[in-house]
Scaffold this motif. Structure first.
Motif, PDB file in Angstrom:
ATOM      1  N   MET A   1     -22.059   9.158  11.043  1.00  0.00           N
ATOM      2  CA  MET A   1     -23.247   8.398  10.662  1.00  0.00           C
ATOM      3  C   MET A   1     -23.596   8.665   9.201  1.00  0.00           C
ATOM      4  SD  MET A   1     -26.985   8.308  12.513  1.00  0.00           S
ATOM      5  CE  MET A   1     -26.250   7.617  13.992  1.00  0.00           C
ATOM      6  N   PHE A   2     -24.018   7.613   8.466  1.00  0.00           N
ATOM      7  CA  PHE A   2     -24.331   7.692   7.038  1.00  0.00           C
ATOM      8  C   PHE A   2     -23.134   8.192   6.227  1.00  0.00           C
ATOM      9  CE2 PHE A   2     -28.416   8.692   9.236  1.00  0.00           C
ATOM     10  CZ  PHE A   2     -29.050   7.487   8.986  1.00  0.00           C
ATOM     11  N   GLY A   3     -21.933   8.152   6.802  1.00  0.00           N
ATOM     12  CA  GLY A   3     -20.750   8.602   6.103  1.00  0.00           C
ATOM     13  C   GLY A   3     -20.604  10.106   6.019  1.00  0.00           C
ATOM     14  N   ILE A   4     -21.383  10.843   6.808  1.00  0.00           N
ATOM     15  CA  ILE A   4     -21.309  12.307   6.801  1.00  0.00           C
ATOM     16  C   ILE A   4     -21.307  12.811   8.234  1.00  0.00           C
ATOM     17  CG2 ILE A   4     -22.495  12.572   4.579  1.00  0.00           C
ATOM     18  CD1 ILE A   4     -25.033  13.225   6.183  1.00  0.00           C
ATOM     19  N   LYS A   5     -20.910  14.068   8.404  1.00  0.00           N
ATOM     20  CA  LYS A   5     -20.970  14.705   9.712  1.00  0.00           C
ATOM     21  C   LYS A   5     -22.385  15.261   9.915  1.00  0.00           C
ATOM     22  CE  LYS A   5     -18.899  18.435  12.427  1.00  0.00           C
ATOM     23  NZ  LYS A   5     -20.154  19.165  12.644  1.00  0.00           N
ATOM     24  N   VAL A   6     -23.045  14.795  10.966  1.00  0.00           N
ATOM     25  CA  VAL A   6     -24.418  15.219  11.241  1.00  0.00           C
ATOM     26  C   VAL A   6     -24.407  16.537  12.009  1.00  0.00           C
ATOM     27  CG1 VAL A   6     -26.570  14.625  12.402  1.00  0.00           C
ATOM     28  CG2 VAL A   6     -25.258  12.838  11.229  1.00  0.00           C
ATOM     29  N   ASP A   7     -25.098  17.536  11.475  1.00  0.00           N
ATOM     30  CA  ASP A   7     -25.212  18.843  12.129  1.00  0.00           C
ATOM     31  C   ASP A   7     -26.624  19.006  12.682  1.00  0.00           C
ATOM     32  OD1 ASP A   7     -22.589  19.669  11.370  1.00  0.00           O
ATOM     33  OD2 ASP A   7     -23.363  20.090   9.348  1.00  0.00           O
ATOM     34  N   ASN A   8     -26.745  19.084  13.972  1.00  0.00           N
ATOM     35  CA  ASN A   8     -28.048  19.287  14.583  1.00  0.00           C
ATOM     36  C   ASN A   8     -28.532  20.715  14.359  1.00  0.00           C
ATOM     37  OD1 ASN A   8     -28.240  16.654  15.679  1.00  0.00           O
ATOM     38  ND2 ASN A   8     -26.909  17.261  17.394  1.00  0.00           N
ATOM     39  N   HIS A  73     -35.663  20.415  15.637  1.00  0.00           N
ATOM     40  CA  HIS A  73     -35.556  19.073  16.206  1.00  0.00           C
ATOM     41  C   HIS A  73     -36.867  18.339  15.953  1.00  0.00           C
ATOM     42  CE1 HIS A  73     -31.681  19.641  18.233  1.00  0.00           C
ATOM     43  NE2 HIS A  73     -32.097  20.867  18.534  1.00  0.00           N
ATOM     44  N   ILE A  74     -36.788  17.204  15.278  1.00  0.00           N
ATOM     45  CA  ILE A  74     -37.999  16.480  14.874  1.00  0.00           C
ATOM     46  C   ILE A  74     -38.485  15.648  16.051  1.00  0.00           C
ATOM     47  CG2 ILE A  74     -39.016  15.034  13.081  1.00  0.00           C
ATOM     48  CD1 ILE A  74     -37.721  17.600  12.082  1.00  0.00           C
ATOM     49  N   VAL A  75     -39.187  16.324  16.948  1.00  0.00           N
ATOM     50  CA  VAL A  75     -39.763  15.660  18.122  1.00  0.00           C
ATOM     51  C   VAL A  75     -41.191  16.164  18.285  1.00  0.00           C
ATOM     52  CG1 VAL A  75     -37.560  15.341  19.286  1.00  0.00           C
ATOM     53  CG2 VAL A  75     -38.841  17.456  19.647  1.00  0.00           C
ATOM     54  N   GLY A  76     -41.979  15.384  19.030  1.00  0.00           N
ATOM     55  CA  GLY A  76     -43.349  15.800  19.287  1.00  0.00           C
ATOM     56  C   GLY A  76     -44.163  15.870  18.003  1.00  0.00           C
ATOM     57  N   ASP A 150     -40.175   7.851   6.650  1.00  0.00           N
ATOM     58  CA  ASP A 150     -40.143   7.405   8.035  1.00  0.00           C
ATOM     59  C   ASP A 150     -39.319   8.366   8.890  1.00  0.00           C
ATOM     60  OD1 ASP A 150     -37.608   6.875   7.135  1.00  0.00           O
ATOM     61  OD2 ASP A 150     -37.772   4.689   7.289  1.00  0.00           O
ATOM     62  N   TYR A 151     -39.382   8.106  10.182  1.00  0.00           N
ATOM     63  CA  TYR A 151     -38.702   8.946  11.164  1.00  0.00           C
ATOM     64  C   TYR A 151     -37.472   8.231  11.695  1.00  0.00           C
ATOM     65  CZ  TYR A 151     -37.890  11.352  15.619  1.00  0.00           C
ATOM     66  OH  TYR A 151     -37.324  12.018  16.671  1.00  0.00           O
ATOM     67  N   LEU A 152     -36.318   8.915  11.638  1.00  0.00           N
ATOM     68  CA  LEU A 152     -35.084   8.340  12.167  1.00  0.00           C
ATOM     69  C   LEU A 152     -34.840   8.915  13.559  1.00  0.00           C
ATOM     70  CD1 LEU A 152     -32.813   8.644   8.974  1.00  0.00           C
ATOM     71  CD2 LEU A 152     -34.146   6.666   9.738  1.00  0.00           C
ATOM     72  N   ALA A 153     -35.203   8.146  14.553  1.00  0.00           N
ATOM     73  CA  ALA A 153     -35.114   8.645  15.926  1.00  0.00           C
ATOM     74  C   ALA A 153     -33.667   8.890  16.357  1.00  0.00           C
ATOM     75  CB  ALA A 153     -35.779   7.637  16.877  1.00  0.00           C
ATOM     76  N   SER A 154     -32.717   8.133  15.788  1.00  0.00           N
ATOM     77  CA  SER A 154     -31.322   8.257  16.220  1.00  0.00           C
ATOM     78  C   SER A 154     -30.739   9.625  15.910  1.00  0.00           C
ATOM     79  CB  SER A 154     -30.468   7.168  15.549  1.00  0.00           C
ATOM     80  OG  SER A 154     -30.547   7.286  14.128  1.00  0.00           O
ATOM     81  N   VAL A 155     -31.229  10.263  14.852  1.00  0.00           N
ATOM     82  CA  VAL A 155     -30.715  11.591  14.480  1.00  0.00           C
ATOM     83  C   VAL A 155     -31.820  12.645  14.467  1.00  0.00           C
ATOM     84  CG1 VAL A 155     -28.751  10.763  13.157  1.00  0.00           C
ATOM     85  CG2 VAL A 155     -30.985  10.965  12.041  1.00  0.00           C
ATOM     86  N   GLU A 156     -33.006  12.260  14.940  1.00  0.00           N
ATOM     87  CA  GLU A 156     -34.158  13.167  14.965  1.00  0.00           C
ATOM     88  C   GLU A 156     -34.360  13.834  13.603  1.00  0.00           C
ATOM     89  OE1 GLU A 156     -33.675  15.966  18.098  1.00  0.00           O
ATOM     90  OE2 GLU A 156     -33.976  14.489  19.689  1.00  0.00           O
ATOM     91  N   ALA A 157     -34.585  12.992  12.572  1.00  0.00           N
ATOM     92  CA  ALA A 157     -34.761  13.500  11.214  1.00  0.00           C
ATOM     93  C   ALA A 157     -35.753  12.631  10.466  1.00  0.00           C
ATOM     94  CB  ALA A 157     -33.425  13.525  10.471  1.00  0.00           C
ATOM     95  N   CYS A 158     -36.386  13.229   9.445  1.00  0.00           N
ATOM     96  CA  CYS A 158     -37.275  12.480   8.566  1.00  0.00           C
ATOM     97  C   CYS A 158     -36.474  11.961   7.377  1.00  0.00           C
ATOM     98  CB  CYS A 158     -38.412  13.370   8.058  1.00  0.00           C
ATOM     99  SG  CYS A 158     -39.576  13.885   9.358  1.00  0.00           S
ATOM    100  N   ASN A 159     -36.843  10.786   6.909  1.00  0.00           N
ATOM    101  CA  ASN A 159     -36.127  10.181   5.789  1.00  0.00           C
ATOM    102  C   ASN A 159     -37.127   9.749   4.727  1.00  0.00           C
ATOM    103  OD1 ASN A 159     -33.771   8.875   4.453  1.00  0.00           O
ATOM    104  ND2 ASN A 159     -34.962   7.016   4.880  1.00  0.00           N
ATOM    105  N   ALA A 160     -36.884  10.134   3.484  1.00  0.00           N
ATOM    106  CA  ALA A 160     -37.716   9.728   2.346  1.00  0.00           C
ATOM    107  C   ALA A 160     -36.912   8.814   1.450  1.00  0.00           C
ATOM    108  CB  ALA A 160     -38.182  10.953   1.561  1.00  0.00           C
TER     109      ALA A 160
END
Length: 381
Positions: A1-8, A73-76, A150-160
């Motif tokens: 995703m986004f051309g990078i490996k996402v690390d939770n 984890h960006i939840v709640g 905003d909040y990216l729910a698909s990767v549980e992350a904030c995006n500026a």
């Protein structure tokens, strides 16, 4: 995703937060020790209140980083991205810079501009810091898409957005450029209050951090999703910000532990050698509204009982131009417990009680001068 490996977020993030918490804890212990030893003159000269406020801003900046850099984890409650990024990470990052500027400005105002930095001046400076930084964050909160977080729910992350990042970076560079100008102006302050070397180190540390922040926010926009880069960013922020606090107050604290009395005497002797009346252009007469260490507030030309330390240093009494243990204050130095008998000339040890000279008073050699012994039995001269 986004051309990078996402690390939770994982165990490495937890360890990072624990290490950073430990760094803040050690710094907090140092500040508590400084407050407990506030009467130690070299510590009082470091404006401990502003230094403590700078430290608190770094802690709240770190709280914002926990979310902004994706360590949880960006939840709640964590999913309120604008709250954590704008009102914690950005706001207190700017407050950290602004308070550092005010601390340097206090020295510049007193020693370069020859003006007092009073309680009123301190409150005005604090109000300016709050208003400017809150106004900046409020604008970002209310503006639309161009500065959106905003909040990216698909990767549980904030995006500026990149516009938001660029605006924040430019504001930081402007703040620290102003700080650099103040540091340059402080280069000629006399040795007792000179923080030029510490200031240069602080400026180098912050410029290095700004370069790192600029590179990572421009070229690695998705760094919160990459474990190595988010850990690097958070650790860099914490180490740089706490190092600033240590550079401000760490040396006198360490000296108070390992060379307490000898360092204080050395510091006071150097202060006397500087000569406040000549080096700082400050008048030591009894009617003066200022001394080398503290300025008095005045209202309608009258002296006020309220005083403010320009750098949190020695106390100015109502009737003496210099404080307790300053070497130029003969009465306090010899009659107090500031110096052991072994520190005095042999002829003065436990033999005399020295009064501060008074203009036009009869001298010791005048036949009209008769003074009874002091209560402790020592001869009065």
């Amino acid at each position: 995703m986004f051309g990078i490996k996402v690390d939770n977020p994982g165990r490495e993030d937890t360890v990072t937060l624990a290490v950073c918490g430990g760094i803040f804890g050690i710094t907090a212990v140092m500040l508590v020790y400084a407050w407990c030893n506030y009467n130690y003159q070299p510590i009082r000269a470091k404006n401990l209140l502003w230094t403590t406020l700078i430290y608190l801003s770094t802690v709240l900046w770190f709280v914002g980083n926990i979310v902004a850099n994706g360590h949880v984890h960006i939840v709640g409650a964590w999913a309120n991205c604008k709250l954590w990024i704008i009102w914690f990470r950005v706001l207190f990052c700017f407050v950290f810079a602004s308070m550092t500027i005010v601390r340097f400005y206090a020295l510049d105002r007193v020693f370069n501009q020859k003006k007092p930095f009073t309680t009123r001046s301190s409150l005005i400076a604090a109000a300016i810091v709050v208003v400017l930084n809150v106004a900046y964050c409020l604008v970002n909160q209310l503006l639309g898409k161009s500065l959106e977080i905003d909040y990216l729910a698909s990767v549980e992350a904030c995006n500026a957005t990149q516009t938001f990042r660029n605006a924040a970076l430019i504001f930081q560079w402007v703040l620290w450029a102003g700080c650099g100008v103040l540091i340059f102006r402080l280069r000629n302050i006399q040795s007792s209050f000179n923080e030029f070397r510490e200031s240069i180190l602080i400026f180098v540390v912050i410029v290095a951090l700004l370069i790192e922040s600029t590179v990572i926010n421009v070229h690695f926009r998705r760094f919160p999703l990459q474990k190595a880069r988010r850990i690097e960013k958070t650790v860099m922020d914490v180490v740089a910000s706490t190092l600033v606090v240590w550079l401000f107050i760490g040396y006198p604290v360490l000296m108070s532990i390992f060379r307490r009395r000898s360092y204080e005497l050395q510091w006071l002797e150097r202060l006397a050698t500087d000569g406040p009346t000549n080096s700082y252009s400050l008048a030591p007469n009894r009617k003066s509204k200022q001394s080398y260490a503290k300025m008095e507030d005045s209202a309608n030309g009258a002296d006020s009982a309220d005083h403010e330390y320009i750098t949190g240093s020695t106390h100015l009494s109502a009737h003496k131009p210099f404080d307790n243990y300053h070497p130029l204050n003969i009465e306090s130095v010899l009659n107090s417990n500031a110096l052991n008998d072994s520190s005095l000339p042999p002829v003065l040890r436990n033999k005399v009680h020295v009064h501060e000279p008074i203009m036009y008073s009869p001298s010791l050699f005048s036949p009209r001068y008769i003074e009874p012994p002091s209560p402790d039995g020592r001869r009065v001269i």
